[in-house]
Scaffold this motif. Sequence first.
Motif, PDB file in Angstrom:
ATOM      1  N   ALA A  29      22.717  -1.609  16.497  1.00 29.80           N
ATOM      2  CA  ALA A  29      24.037  -1.288  17.040  1.00 29.80           C
ATOM      3  C   ALA A  29      23.932  -0.976  18.529  1.00 29.80           C
ATOM      4  O   ALA A  29      24.846  -1.272  19.299  1.00 29.80           O
ATOM      5  CB  ALA A  29      24.637  -0.110  16.287  1.00 29.80           C
ATOM      6  N   TYR A  32      24.557  -3.985  20.784  1.00 31.22           N
ATOM      7  CA  TYR A  32      25.971  -4.286  20.978  1.00 31.22           C
ATOM      8  C   TYR A  32      26.586  -3.319  21.983  1.00 31.22           C
ATOM      9  O   TYR A  32      27.294  -3.732  22.902  1.00 31.22           O
ATOM     10  CB  TYR A  32      26.739  -4.222  19.651  1.00 31.22           C
ATOM     11  CG  TYR A  32      28.238  -4.259  19.853  1.00 31.22           C
ATOM     12  CD1 TYR A  32      28.866  -5.426  20.267  1.00 31.22           C
ATOM     13  CD2 TYR A  32      29.013  -3.128  19.662  1.00 31.22           C
ATOM     14  CE1 TYR A  32      30.232  -5.455  20.478  1.00 31.22           C
ATOM     15  CE2 TYR A  32      30.377  -3.152  19.869  1.00 31.22           C
ATOM     16  CZ  TYR A  32      30.982  -4.322  20.283  1.00 31.22           C
ATOM     17  OH  TYR A  32      32.328  -4.352  20.501  1.00 31.22           O
ATOM     18  N   ILE A 178      29.231  -0.940  12.931  1.00 30.46           N
ATOM     19  CA  ILE A 178      29.182  -0.400  14.282  1.00 30.46           C
ATOM     20  C   ILE A 178      30.479   0.353  14.556  1.00 30.46           C
ATOM     21  O   ILE A 178      30.468   1.471  15.040  1.00 30.46           O
ATOM     22  CB  ILE A 178      28.955  -1.519  15.322  1.00 30.46           C
ATOM     23  CG1 ILE A 178      27.598  -2.177  15.073  1.00 30.46           C
ATOM     24  CG2 ILE A 178      29.047  -0.951  16.746  1.00 30.46           C
ATOM     25  CD1 ILE A 178      27.325  -3.389  15.933  1.00 30.46           C
ATOM     26  N   TYR A 183      30.523  -5.341  12.867  1.00 33.36           N
ATOM     27  CA  TYR A 183      29.386  -5.120  11.976  1.00 33.36           C
ATOM     28  C   TYR A 183      28.232  -5.971  12.471  1.00 33.36           C
ATOM     29  O   TYR A 183      28.415  -6.887  13.266  1.00 33.36           O
ATOM     30  CB  TYR A 183      29.729  -5.543  10.545  1.00 33.36           C
ATOM     31  CG  TYR A 183      30.797  -4.703   9.895  1.00 33.36           C
ATOM     32  CD1 TYR A 183      30.453  -3.730   8.965  1.00 33.36           C
ATOM     33  CD2 TYR A 183      32.150  -4.885  10.197  1.00 33.36           C
ATOM     34  CE1 TYR A 183      31.419  -2.947   8.359  1.00 33.36           C
ATOM     35  CE2 TYR A 183      33.129  -4.108   9.591  1.00 33.36           C
ATOM     36  CZ  TYR A 183      32.757  -3.144   8.676  1.00 33.36           C
ATOM     37  OH  TYR A 183      33.709  -2.364   8.078  1.00 33.36           O
TER      38      TYR A 183
END
Length: 191
Positions: A29, A32, A178, A183
């Motif tokens: 995560a 991202y 996330i 996701y």
Amino acid sequence: MKNKVPYYTLAMLVWILASCASVTKRKSADYYLQNKKEINEIRKSYLDLYAQQPFSAGFTDRSFKYYVMEVKTDSVRYIYNTEKNEPQVYKLINRFKYDTTKLYDMSVKMHDIKCLWISRSSFFTNDRRDSVTYLSFRSANNQGIFVENKYYILIFLNHPTNSPMVKARLKKGDLFKIDDLVYFTIGSKFR
């Protein structure tokens, strides 16, 4: 010379074990969140271009030199890449009147953050068709030569979901949340 043989054998064994070892760090995560701005710019450009004519795009090689486009019409799927037939890619772009500046900017941003593929996928939940946009990346920052390729796949939903299938995959550890619309998963295929 006889004493050096065990050292060479030991060095070779260490090298083989290091090559077979699992990755030093997988994307998560945090990846991202660190690249959120660029990823959302890529996604926005893609969705704008996708509205003209559905397509998928990405790179076919580890050096991110060759670009591929897969354009879907009602009856035909066109797949061209710049490695084998660069003029056909340009004809395809012109035929469907894609915004070349936006497409170029998207591909540069994909290259910069090492995004392998972007596409959309449809599925049914509760008798309703839904679509997600996904971006794929190499999963590991460093890999040994014998380590299986794994891919970090970001999945963007159009709206929050309470799907039993999603809940089961979250519980099983196949899917990671996330936020409500984003996701990620680790998969063996990037498309």
